[in-house]
Write an enzyme that holds these catalytic residues in place. Structure first.
Site, mmCIF file in Angstrom:
data_model
loop_
_atom_site.group_PDB
_atom_site.id
_atom_site.type_symbol
_atom_site.label_atom_id
_atom_site.label_comp_id
_atom_site.label_asym_id
_atom_site.label_seq_id
_atom_site.Cartn_x
_atom_site.Cartn_y
_atom_site.Cartn_z
ATOM 1 N N GLY A 360 6.184 5.986 -1.343
ATOM 2 C CA GLY A 360 5.306 5.612 -2.441
ATOM 3 C C GLY A 360 4.005 6.391 -2.463
ATOM 4 O O GLY A 360 3.463 6.664 -3.523
ATOM 5 N N VAL A 364 5.080 13.384 3.702
ATOM 6 C CA VAL A 364 4.470 13.641 5.001
ATOM 7 C C VAL A 364 5.133 14.862 5.633
ATOM 8 O O VAL A 364 6.357 14.965 5.643
ATOM 9 C CB VAL A 364 4.638 12.436 5.942
ATOM 10 N N ASP A 475 -0.253 -3.414 4.036
ATOM 11 C CA ASP A 475 1.151 -3.041 3.910
ATOM 12 C C ASP A 475 1.826 -2.989 5.282
ATOM 13 O O ASP A 475 2.408 -1.980 5.665
ATOM 14 C CB ASP A 475 1.256 -1.703 3.173
#
Ligand SMILES: *[C@@H]1O[C@H](CO)[C@@H](O)[C@H](O)[C@H]1NC(C)=O
Ligand SMILES: *[C@@H]1O[C@H](CO)[C@@H](O)[C@H](O)[C@H]1NC(C)=O
Ligand SMILES: *[C@@H]1O[C@H](CO)[C@@H](O)[C@H](O)[C@H]1NC(C)=O
Ligand SMILES: *[C@@H]1O[C@H](CO)[C@@H](O)[C@H](O)[C@H]1NC(C)=O
Ligand SMILES: *[C@@H]1O[C@H](CO)[C@@H](O)[C@H](O)[C@H]1NC(C)=O
Ligand SMILES: *[C@@H]1O[C@H](CO)[C@@H](O)[C@H](O)[C@H]1NC(C)=O
Ligand SMILES: *[C@@H]1O[C@H](CO)[C@@H](O)[C@H](O)[C@H]1NC(C)=O
Ligand SMILES: *[C@@H]1O[C@H](CO)[C@@H](O)[C@H](O)[C@H]1NC(C)=O
Ligand SMILES: *[C@@H]1O[C@H](CO)[C@@H](O)[C@H](O)[C@H]1NC(C)=O
Length: 676
Positions: A360, A364, A475
């Site tokens: 989201g 990376v 999160d």
């Protein structure tokens, strides 16, 4: 011919032996008033400047610089010769010049080590002495006195400017803030490590008394009569017969120039005093340097103009490729700022092959920083809005100062048009969800899982209560827990979800988080709190114990929502049936039960009924036993039956070792005794 060569060889060996012998006579004592022409063994980025100043590090980030006396010294406990004993005395003049005012890292360690290379050791808070796996090992045989300018909570550092006695570990045996005893005033005075001024340190160890003294003072003052640290310690336990003495220094995200101006050492009595008048001088302070440079800049403009004309085309292309956005207000975050060029090179141009994952928040990439060869993870987030950028960068900068062994360290950031790049420590074993939910990785056993839970809980407590500000994660979930080389769980992406708050579309209030982990009140109000993080952590506990995701729509309806399913099993007296089948029943039943029940408590739809983060840590550490809970309360706990009936569980609110709370609920069914 061969015999001639052979005798030549013998002759050379003999001379070398003589040379060694002569040196070993002096080795028990040496004094360097400046280091011009000395044969110190340097490694890392250490260098001796032309004026004799020993520069251990400059302001390059994440570097190590060391300098050792090139011959081993005898620290022989069984020898009767005094000069071979464990006693020693040393003093040196050092200076630490911060990169920016009040931010310097990480310091200098006077070091006694079995070798001069310290293989495997890393920079930053490890001072080039150890790494995370070797820190604390008895087999290190390393003794150090650290002059530390960064407070690292993982080593229980007392403050951002202290002196510590380290034996095989960076968790100091003893430490004290940088102060000295001023004889004239008869009181302790603070010394500012960040001043950039030269200071002196004396270290004296006496084998017979087994007493170590460490004494600090500004330059040119006599040695204070009272040491800063005086500690009884038996070095014979730690040192080997033959050891090297010297300095190890490192920089991290915070950097500074670390200098040694002079050094005196003796194994026979007190070390000689340094001759201050002979010591090299420090370079001019950084701020006045820009003025001096002006003179050079003016004539060189012509040269530059010429060069630009020649290489003009190439230059423009290069500039575009590496173009960044830098605004004036960012100056103060200088140390946390990476250049795009470095990140581009580190990730081989953000090659797909280097990609570790995407989600989201963007993609990376794995990278190796060209300056330090350090492995990093670079997160690339597209972010078009300028709105809120200033606050967000301020937050990144402050998050960069978070230090906890169960957090993935944020190293810094870079900004380009429409893009934000965050640089993190690289975690070799990737994210936890791959181990839990896919067969591509080996199974984790219960001990590993329980340790990960405890570690992540302590990181969450650090974010919520132990740092200077409250940091909400927003999160918490298995895919945001990364595993380091030793399979410690590390919480990643803390505070990142907030990016959406500052986000691209300010009109819509977006609920931040991941479906299945979002507390009901968060969905209703959009307001994140520590309680909503606890909810996320509760879901995560269930994930670890059950080895499945919180929402699995493809399952039977009664199994779809993980928390509800576990709750039903508990009510049926079979809570352990919820445990992950891949564990094949091999787990500690009490721990499994604790995790499942605590997971349920934390996912209580009523925020007020959830334990606090601190209580979660205490339950997991076994300092508290889980309170009993009336079974009828269970009915209020399903997300579906959200009607609130008045049976809030009273959770202990203080820290005291608790055994009492069990009694107050003795008439109700115990959450602990109903399992199975
Ligand atoms: C350092 O030593 C070199 C030669 O070894 C000498 O030329 C130079 O003048 C010395 N510098 C100082 C500051 O003493
Ligand atoms: C620090 O020293 C290293 C090694 O000499 C050098 O490569 C680097 O450019 C220096 N960094 C700075 C900021 O001067
Ligand atoms: C230490 O001293 C003992 C006794 O004098 C001697 O036998 C031994 O060889 C010494 N060890 C070293 C490394 O010099
Ligand atoms: C840590 O240091 C030790 C030597 O002390 C080395 O053997 C080991 O490979 C290092 N570990 C890592 C992860 O670099
Ligand atoms: C460290 O503690 C000392 C004494 O408690 C204090 O004077 C000093 O300002 C502190 N330094 C930092 C950097 O926190
Ligand atoms: C260490 O300090 C104490 C207290 O000032 C003193 O009595 C002792 O002699 C000192 N020891 C050494 C080895 O300097
Ligand atoms: C001064 O510092 C020493 C060593 O840290 C400590 O033992 C002593 O109590 C301090 N004295 C005062 C007056 O604060
Ligand atoms: C975990 O990381 C270590 C260090 O990089 C590596 O040796 C090991 O193979 C990894 N384990 C798994 C299961 O990937
Ligand atoms: C839990 O107890 C241990 C010792 O049993 C103690 O070291 C630790 O600090 C306690 N933890 C908390 C959070 O109180």
């Amino acid at each position: 011919m061969a015999t001639v060569l052979k005798s030549l060889h013998i002759l050379i060996t003999f001379f070398m032996f003589l040379k060694q012998f002569a040196l070993s006579q002096e080795e028990n004592q040496f004094i360097f008033n400046g280091f011009n022409g000395t044969n110190l063994h340097l490694n890392g980025i250490a260098k001796i400047q032309p004026n004799g100043l020993l520069e251990l590090t400059n302001t390059s980030k994440r570097q190590i610089g060391r300098a050792f006396f090139p011959f081993p010294l005898k620290f022989n406990k069984s020898s009767s010769d005094r000069s071979d004993s464990l006693s020693f005395s040393t003093n040196f003049v050092f200076a630490m010049v911060p990169e920016t005012i009040h931010s310097s890292g990480h310091g200098i360690a006077f070091t006694i080590s079995p070798n001069m290379e310290l293989p495997g050791a890393v920079a930053s808070q490890y001072f080039g002495l150890f790494n995370s796996s070797s820190n604390g090992l008895f087999s290190n045989h390393v003794f150090a006195i650290e002059l530390d300018t960064v407070q690292s909570p993982e080593f229980a550092d007392i403050n951002g400017s202290h002196v510590g006695v380290d034996v095989n570990s960076l968790t100091s045996l003893e430490s004290a803030p940088a102060t000295y005893f001023a004889e004239d005033e008869g009181e302790n005075k603070s010394l500012d490590f960040f001043s950039g001024n030269p200071m002196q340190l004396w270290i004296d160890y006496e084998e017979v008394e087994k007493l170590l003294n460490v004494t600090l003072a500004p330059i040119r003052s006599n040695k204070p009569s009272r040491p800063l640290l005086s500690r009884s310690i038996d070095l014979s336990t730690y040192l080997l017969d033959s050891m090297y003495v010297g300095f190890s220094s490192s920089t991290g995200e915070l950097a500074g120039n670390h200098y040694i101006l002079g050094w005196s050492f003796s194994k026979t009595g007190k070390a000689q005093s340094l001759d201050y008048s002979k010591l090299p001088s420090l370079p001019p302070p950084r701020n006045s340097k820009s003025k001096a440079d002006l003179r050079i800049i003016v004539p060189s403009i012509t040269v530059i103009a010429l060069l630009v004309t020649i290489s003009g085309g190439a230059y423009v292309i290069r500039r575009k490729k590496y173009e960044e956005i830098r605004e004036d207000w960012e100056k103060e975050y200088g140390p946390q700022r990476f250049s795009y060029k470095d990140l581009y090179k580190a990730t081989k141009g953000f090659k797909e092959k280097e990609m570790l994952g995407s989600g989201g928040f963007g993609s990376v990439y794995k990278g190796v920083l060209p300056s330090s060869n350090e492995q990093v993870a670079v997160k690339r987030i597209s972010h078009d809005s300028k709105q809120g950028m200033k606050e967000f960068v301020a937050e990144i900068a402050s998050m960069g100062r978070l230090r906890h062994r169960n957090l993935v360290q944020l190293l810094g950031y870079c900004r380009r048009k429409g893009e934000l790049l965050l640089v993190y420590d690289y975690m070799p074993n990737g994210s936890l969800d791959k181990f839990l939910f896919s067969n591509s990785k080996p199974n984790l056993n219960w001990a590993q899982r329980f340790r990960i839970l405890k570690g992540v809980a302590s990181a969450l407590l650090y974010l919520h209560e132990e740092w200077e500000q409250v940091v909400l994660h927003r999160d918490v979930k298995a895919s945001n827990i990364l595993l380091d080389a030793n399979f410690n769980g590390r919480l990643a992406d803390f505070g990142l979800a907030k990016l959406y708050d500052h986000g691209t579309n300010p009109q819509t209030t977006r609920v931040v988080g991941t479906l299945g982990y979002i507390a009901p009140e968060l969905a209703r109000t959009g307001k994140a709190t520590t309680c909503t993080d606890v909810f996320g952590f509760g879901t995560f506990m269930l994930e670890i114990a059950c080895g499945r995701k919180p929402l699995e729509p493809q399952l039977e309806p009664e199994e779809t929502i993980l928390a509800d399913w576990v709750l039903e099993l508990w009510k049926a007296g079979a809570i352990l049936d919820a445990s992950d089948a891949r564990l094949e029943g091999s787990f500690v039943a009490e721990e499994m039960e604790l995790v499942l029940k605590l997971g349920l408590l934390c996912t209580n739809p009523i925020a007020a009924n959830r334990p606090t983060t601190r209580q979660v840590v205490q339950y997991l550490d076994g300092n508290f036993t889980l309170p009993e809970m009336p079974l009828e309360c269970a009915n209020t706990m399903t997300i579906e039956h959200r009607a609130y009936t008045d049976c809030a569980v009273s959770l202990p609110t203080s820290y005291e070792e608790n055994s009492g709370s069990a009694n107050s609920f003795s008439s109700s069914i115990s959450i602990l005794s109903t399992g199975r």
